[in-house]
Design a protein around this motif. Structure first.
Motif, PDB file in Angstrom:
ATOM      1  N   VAL A 252       0.815  -1.352   0.084  1.00  0.00           N
ATOM      2  CA  VAL A 252       0.076  -0.096  -0.076  1.00  0.00           C
ATOM      3  C   VAL A 252       0.796   1.169   0.037  1.00  0.00           C
ATOM      4  CG1 VAL A 252      -1.771   1.277   1.268  1.00  0.00           C
ATOM      5  CG2 VAL A 252      -2.034  -1.101   1.276  1.00  0.00           C
ATOM      6  N   TYR A 253       0.692   2.138  -1.057  1.00  0.00           N
ATOM      7  CA  TYR A 253       1.445   3.267  -1.004  1.00  0.00           C
ATOM      8  C   TYR A 253       0.392   4.424  -0.675  1.00  0.00           C
ATOM      9  CZ  TYR A 253       5.488   1.352  -3.489  1.00  0.00           C
ATOM     10  OH  TYR A 253       6.629   0.584  -3.807  1.00  0.00           O
ATOM     11  N   TYR A 254       0.791   5.045   0.491  1.00  0.00           N
ATOM     12  CA  TYR A 254       0.269   6.269   0.928  1.00  0.00           C
ATOM     13  C   TYR A 254       0.598   7.396   0.189  1.00  0.00           C
ATOM     14  CZ  TYR A 254      -0.980   3.241   4.972  1.00  0.00           C
ATOM     15  OH  TYR A 254      -1.638   2.363   5.910  1.00  0.00           O
ATOM     16  N   SER A 255      -0.463   8.550   0.248  1.00  0.00           N
ATOM     17  CA  SER A 255      -0.026   9.891  -0.374  1.00  0.00           C
ATOM     18  C   SER A 255       0.469  10.846   0.593  1.00  0.00           C
ATOM     19  CB  SER A 255      -1.583  10.466  -0.557  1.00  0.00           C
ATOM     20  OG  SER A 255      -2.174  10.679   0.481  1.00  0.00           O
ATOM     21  N   GLU A 256       0.599  10.501   1.728  1.00  0.00           N
ATOM     22  CA  GLU A 256       0.964  11.898   2.611  1.00  0.00           C
ATOM     23  C   GLU A 256       1.977  11.099   3.773  1.00  0.00           C
ATOM     24  OE1 GLU A 256       0.070  14.930   2.469  1.00  0.00           O
ATOM     25  OE2 GLU A 256      -1.360  14.655   0.744  1.00  0.00           O
ATOM     26  N   THR A 257       1.482  10.328   4.698  1.00  0.00           N
ATOM     27  CA  THR A 257       2.191   9.472   5.826  1.00  0.00           C
ATOM     28  C   THR A 257       1.462   8.353   6.064  1.00  0.00           C
ATOM     29  OG1 THR A 257       0.502  10.704   7.265  1.00  0.00           O
ATOM     30  CG2 THR A 257       2.659  11.717   6.981  1.00  0.00           C
ATOM     31  N   ILE A 258       2.549   7.404   6.213  1.00  0.00           N
ATOM     32  CA  ILE A 258       2.228   5.916   6.503  1.00  0.00           C
ATOM     33  C   ILE A 258       1.646   5.871   7.784  1.00  0.00           C
ATOM     34  CG2 ILE A 258       3.048   3.803   6.995  1.00  0.00           C
ATOM     35  CD1 ILE A 258       5.216   4.267   4.982  1.00  0.00           C
ATOM     36  N   TRP A 259       0.267   5.382   8.128  1.00  0.00           N
ATOM     37  CA  TRP A 259      -0.425   5.095   9.121  1.00  0.00           C
ATOM     38  C   TRP A 259      -0.267   3.738   9.556  1.00  0.00           C
ATOM     39  CZ3 TRP A 259      -5.914   7.868   8.376  1.00  0.00           C
ATOM     40  CH2 TRP A 259      -5.471   9.406   8.065  1.00  0.00           C
ATOM     41  N   GLN A 260      -0.007   3.356  10.870  1.00  0.00           N
ATOM     42  CA  GLN A 260       0.441   2.260  11.441  1.00  0.00           C
ATOM     43  C   GLN A 260      -0.897   1.356  11.765  1.00  0.00           C
ATOM     44  OE1 GLN A 260       3.366   0.817  10.798  1.00  0.00           O
ATOM     45  NE2 GLN A 260       4.324   2.737  10.484  1.00  0.00           N
ATOM     46  N   ASP A 261      -1.787   2.035  12.477  1.00  0.00           N
ATOM     47  CA  ASP A 261      -2.850   1.306  13.124  1.00  0.00           C
ATOM     48  C   ASP A 261      -4.121   1.840  12.131  1.00  0.00           C
ATOM     49  OD1 ASP A 261      -1.462  -0.003  15.204  1.00  0.00           O
ATOM     50  OD2 ASP A 261      -1.250   1.939  16.377  1.00  0.00           O
ATOM     51  N   ASP A 262      -4.456   1.266  10.909  1.00  0.00           N
ATOM     52  CA  ASP A 262      -5.499   1.525  10.215  1.00  0.00           C
ATOM     53  C   ASP A 262      -5.989   0.293   9.565  1.00  0.00           C
ATOM     54  OD1 ASP A 262      -3.530   0.987   8.173  1.00  0.00           O
ATOM     55  OD2 ASP A 262      -3.771   2.961   7.130  1.00  0.00           O
ATOM     56  N   ILE A 263      -6.876   0.598   8.797  1.00  0.00           N
ATOM     57  CA  ILE A 263      -7.576  -0.882   8.175  1.00  0.00           C
ATOM     58  C   ILE A 263      -6.632  -1.548   7.237  1.00  0.00           C
ATOM     59  CG2 ILE A 263      -9.906   0.274   8.066  1.00  0.00           C
ATOM     60  CD1 ILE A 263      -9.431   0.734   4.887  1.00  0.00           C
ATOM     61  N   TRP A 264      -5.426  -1.021   6.819  1.00  0.00           N
ATOM     62  CA  TRP A 264      -4.370  -1.781   6.061  1.00  0.00           C
ATOM     63  C   TRP A 264      -3.659  -2.719   7.026  1.00  0.00           C
ATOM     64  CZ3 TRP A 264      -5.679  -1.946   1.176  1.00  0.00           C
ATOM     65  CH2 TRP A 264      -6.466  -0.739   0.645  1.00  0.00           C
ATOM     66  N   ASP A 265      -3.798  -3.962   7.247  1.00  0.00           N
ATOM     67  CA  ASP A 265      -3.301  -5.094   8.264  1.00  0.00           C
ATOM     68  C   ASP A 265      -1.678  -4.826   7.754  1.00  0.00           C
ATOM     69  OD1 ASP A 265      -2.228  -7.041   9.689  1.00  0.00           O
ATOM     70  OD2 ASP A 265      -4.099  -8.216   9.646  1.00  0.00           O
ATOM     71  N   ALA A 266      -0.828  -4.617   8.681  1.00  0.00           N
ATOM     72  CA  ALA A 266       0.600  -4.723   8.366  1.00  0.00           C
ATOM     73  C   ALA A 266       1.063  -6.111   8.333  1.00  0.00           C
ATOM     74  CB  ALA A 266       1.347  -3.828   9.272  1.00  0.00           C
ATOM     75  N   THR A 267       0.436  -7.091   8.786  1.00  0.00           N
ATOM     76  CA  THR A 267       0.715  -8.426   8.411  1.00  0.00           C
ATOM     77  C   THR A 267       0.540  -9.018   7.078  1.00  0.00           C
ATOM     78  OG1 THR A 267      -1.283  -9.325   9.419  1.00  0.00           O
ATOM     79  CG2 THR A 267       0.664  -8.971  10.963  1.00  0.00           C
ATOM     80  N   ILE A 268      -0.374  -8.118   6.488  1.00  0.00           N
ATOM     81  CA  ILE A 268      -0.856  -8.590   4.947  1.00  0.00           C
ATOM     82  C   ILE A 268      -0.217  -7.654   3.876  1.00  0.00           C
ATOM     83  CG2 ILE A 268      -2.901  -8.776   3.656  1.00  0.00           C
ATOM     84  CD1 ILE A 268      -4.509  -9.390   5.855  1.00  0.00           C
ATOM     85  N   TYR A 269      -0.336  -6.346   4.286  1.00  0.00           N
ATOM     86  CA  TYR A 269       0.248  -5.086   3.340  1.00  0.00           C
ATOM     87  C   TYR A 269       1.604  -4.610   3.792  1.00  0.00           C
ATOM     88  CZ  TYR A 269      -4.865  -5.364   2.113  1.00  0.00           C
ATOM     89  OH  TYR A 269      -6.067  -5.923   1.783  1.00  0.00           O
ATOM     90  N   GLN A 270       2.417  -4.562   2.719  1.00  0.00           N
ATOM     91  CA  GLN A 270       3.770  -3.920   3.222  1.00  0.00           C
ATOM     92  C   GLN A 270       3.170  -2.209   2.901  1.00  0.00           C
ATOM     93  OE1 GLN A 270       7.031  -4.784   0.935  1.00  0.00           O
ATOM     94  NE2 GLN A 270       8.513  -3.825   2.385  1.00  0.00           N
ATOM     95  N   LYS A 271       3.727  -1.614   3.850  1.00  0.00           N
ATOM     96  CA  LYS A 271       3.348  -0.060   4.132  1.00  0.00           C
ATOM     97  C   LYS A 271       4.546   0.949   3.545  1.00  0.00           C
ATOM     98  CE  LYS A 271      -0.273  -0.477   7.451  1.00  0.00           C
ATOM     99  NZ  LYS A 271      -0.906   0.155   8.421  1.00  0.00           N
ATOM    100  N   LYS A 272       4.097   1.495   2.334  1.00  0.00           N
ATOM    101  CA  LYS A 272       5.301   2.426   1.897  1.00  0.00           C
ATOM    102  C   LYS A 272       4.792   3.930   1.593  1.00  0.00           C
ATOM    103  CE  LYS A 272       7.410  -1.497  -0.649  1.00  0.00           C
ATOM    104  NZ  LYS A 272       8.772  -0.980  -0.684  1.00  0.00           N
ATOM    105  N   LEU A 273       5.662   4.785   1.151  1.00  0.00           N
ATOM    106  CA  LEU A 273       5.001   6.213   1.151  1.00  0.00           C
ATOM    107  C   LEU A 273       5.410   6.310  -0.555  1.00  0.00           C
ATOM    108  CD1 LEU A 273       4.192   8.601   2.641  1.00  0.00           C
ATOM    109  CD2 LEU A 273       6.376   9.205   2.900  1.00  0.00           C
ATOM    110  N   GLN A 274       4.229   7.123  -1.174  1.00  0.00           N
ATOM    111  CA  GLN A 274       4.369   7.488  -2.588  1.00  0.00           C
ATOM    112  C   GLN A 274       5.495   8.393  -2.578  1.00  0.00           C
ATOM    113  OE1 GLN A 274       0.746   9.167  -3.921  1.00  0.00           O
ATOM    114  NE2 GLN A 274      -0.469   7.191  -3.043  1.00  0.00           N
ATOM    115  N   SER A 275       6.558   8.309  -3.747  1.00  0.00           N
ATOM    116  CA  SER A 275       7.466   9.267  -4.300  1.00  0.00           C
ATOM    117  C   SER A 275       6.839  10.656  -4.373  1.00  0.00           C
ATOM    118  CB  SER A 275       8.314   8.639  -5.222  1.00  0.00           C
ATOM    119  OG  SER A 275       7.587   8.913  -6.384  1.00  0.00           O
ATOM    120  N   ASP A 276       7.686  11.667  -4.426  1.00  0.00           N
ATOM    121  CA  ASP A 276       7.523  12.860  -4.967  1.00  0.00           C
ATOM    122  C   ASP A 276       7.333  12.870  -6.408  1.00  0.00           C
ATOM    123  OD1 ASP A 276       7.770  13.917  -2.302  1.00  0.00           O
ATOM    124  OD2 ASP A 276       9.892  14.664  -2.763  1.00  0.00           O
TER     125      ASP A 276
END
Length: 206
Positions: A56-80
């Motif tokens: 999952v590529y977030y637009s602003e900041t990576i949210w740790q505790d949200d609907i995207w389960d970190a055991t299923i989805y790798q969390k990343k930040l969109q580039s500029d």
């Protein structure tokens, strides 16, 4: 499905006044946010059980505790950069990590199912590129087996010219088009869909 498959999900942080702004122009910021969160939940539902790697590529900041389960989805930040630069960067990362088939989707497609995504990965067995055309002239899904840099450049993102320009870039590649689907940008996109009636009823009563 193979662990060599990667699904990229581009998402906006669901914050009041910052998401679904074209929809919000009609229904207001709060209803637009409620609808966007509903769409995010739908996207989780159709992706969480797919037998592929998921980022999952977030637009602003990576949210740790949200609907995207970190055991299923790798969390990343969109580039500029613009959307093309952001997507190109995400695909480059995926191919550099050894993935062989990569597909990107947004997080606001109600008109999309788990089966559609499985089908898209399967289609990449037989073609270079797979595209899901959107009714507004863009696309809701893009998949490839090798990086095609041209598709990410010189586009007027968010306009009705994107799909045509992308197909023009790919005229020397084998490309499969999936079914055309409707994405949710404007009030007119959802006003007749029963799943959105509770949100619109609330908006009409405000």
């Amino acid at each position: 499905m193979s662990s060599k498959n990667l699904l990229l999900i581009f998402t906006r942080n669901p914050e009041l006044g910052k998401c679904k702004t074209r929809l919000a122009a009609t229904v207001g910021d709060q209803t637009a946010l409620d609808i966007y969160q509903f769409l995010l939940q739908h996207t989780v539902r159709i992706t969480k059980n797919l037998k592929v790697a998921k980022s999952v590529y977030y637009s602003e900041t990576i949210w740790q505790d949200d609907i995207w389960d970190a055991t299923i989805y790798q969390k990343k930040l969109q580039s500029d950069g613009d959307l093309g630069v952001k997507m190109a960067h995400a695909f480059q990362e995926g191919f550099a990590a050894g993935f062989e088939k990569i597909i990107v989707i947004g997080s606001d497609m109600y008109d999309l199912s788990e089966g559609d995504l499985e089908n898209a990965f399967s289609q990449l067995n037989n073609t270079d590129v797979v595209i899901g055309p959107a009714e507004d002239g863009g696309y809701y899904l893009l998949g490839m087996k090798t990086l095609q840099p041209s598709v990410f450049k010189n586009k007027k993102w968010g306009t009705e010219t994107v799909l045509k320009a992308t197909l023009n870039d790919l005229k020397n590649k084998n490309t499969i088009l999936l079914d055309t689907r409707n994405d949710v940008d404007y009030y007119e996109d959802i006003e007749n869909i029963s799943a959105f009636k509770p949100f619109l009823k609330k908006y009409k009563n405000d």
